[in-house]
Design an enzyme around this catalytic site. Structure first.
Site, PDB file in Angstrom:
ATOM      1  N   CYS A   1     -55.717 -36.259 -41.068  1.00 36.32           N
ATOM      2  CA  CYS A   1     -55.011 -37.082 -42.050  1.00 36.32           C
ATOM      3  C   CYS A   1     -53.677 -37.604 -41.546  1.00 36.32           C
ATOM      4  CB  CYS A   1     -54.820 -36.311 -43.350  1.00 36.32           C
ATOM      5  SG  CYS A   1     -53.742 -34.873 -43.227  1.00 36.32           S
TER       6      CYS A   1
ATOM      7  N   HIS B   1     -51.906 -31.936 -46.908  1.00 38.95           N
ATOM      8  CA  HIS B   1     -52.769 -33.105 -46.738  1.00 38.95           C
ATOM      9  C   HIS B   1     -51.994 -34.338 -47.159  1.00 38.95           C
ATOM     10  CE1 HIS B   1     -56.515 -35.244 -46.226  1.00 38.95           C
ATOM     11  NE2 HIS B   1     -56.429 -35.753 -47.439  1.00 38.95           N
TER      12      HIS B   1
ATOM     13  N   HIS C   1     -57.444 -41.964 -47.107  1.00 37.28           N
ATOM     14  CA  HIS C   1     -57.068 -40.791 -46.314  1.00 37.28           C
ATOM     15  C   HIS C   1     -58.242 -40.349 -45.458  1.00 37.28           C
ATOM     16  CE1 HIS C   1     -59.057 -37.683 -49.133  1.00 37.28           C
ATOM     17  NE2 HIS C   1     -59.359 -38.872 -49.617  1.00 37.28           N
TER      18      HIS C   1
END
Length: 207
Positions: A116, A166, A178
């Site tokens: 990510c 994240h 993402h």
């Protein structure tokens, strides 16, 4: 163990602790709804194709005149073609179209696998000529923190479960792009139970 091996091991440990791995079992709802509603999710988040084509043509013309990417963006958004919001969206969707479906790989930075924070780093460098840190934790300290109800296109959204972090890029209408550990590079909904429960913060990088 020699110094070289120790350094390599420390890098992987750092990526593991500050990277973007997170529990996947709770994300199963997100995966199933994504495949079921893929077309509507993407169309609802995007702007007019005609605006995007105008932007691409303008960029190509200006690049031939040795303009920087950032100055092209500023010049274009000051014209009557599109708003800054639309231009941001067009750039992000152009980047996303090249990476959609690429599988998740912790520490990955290529089409063979990406995590990510690398997805964020590459998007901001390629589209806005902005240098971003490599890890999610460091990216969480870039720009200025904003409230969830203030989110705009291009803002970074962060999630955390325990020690894992994240990150994704907000694209309006409650959605963000993402590199998901379950699906790979995708678009998800902030209102999804998993992401809503684990939402942490948002940072504005581009004013």
């Amino acid at each position: 163990m020699n110094i070289k091996n120790l350094l390599i091991m420390s890098v992987y440990i750092s990526l593991f602790l500050t990277g973007c791995s997170y529990k996947t079992s709770e994300e199963s709802v997100d995966m199933s709804t994504y495949y079921k509603n893929k077309n509507s999710i993407h169309s609802n988040a995007s702007f007019q194709e005609s605006d995007y084509q105008k932007y691409k043509n303008y960029k190509q013309q200006q690049l031939s005149k040795n303009h920087s990417k950032s100055s092209i963006f500023d010049e274009f958004t000051n014209t009557n073609y599109v708003t800054k919001k639309t231009a941001l969206n067009n750039e992000l969707f152009d980047f996303y179209s090249k990476w959609e479906g690429v599988r998740y790989k912790l520490g990955g930075e290529s089409k063979k696998g990406i995590d990510c924070s690398a997805f964020i780093q590459k998007a901001f460098k390629e589209k806005f000529d902005l240098e971003m840190p490599r890890t999610t934790l460091m990216q969480a300290n870039v720009g200025k923190e904003i409230k969830k109800n203030e989110l705009e296109i291009g803002d970074l959204v962060f999630f955390k479960t325990g020690k894992t972090k994240h990150v994704g890029i907000y694209i309006d209408n409650g959605k963000f792009m993402h590199a998901s550990t379950k699906i790979g590079v995708t678009i998800s909904d902030l209102d999804n139970d998993y992401f809503n429960k684990n939402y942490w913060k948002a940072q504005r990088i581009i004013d």
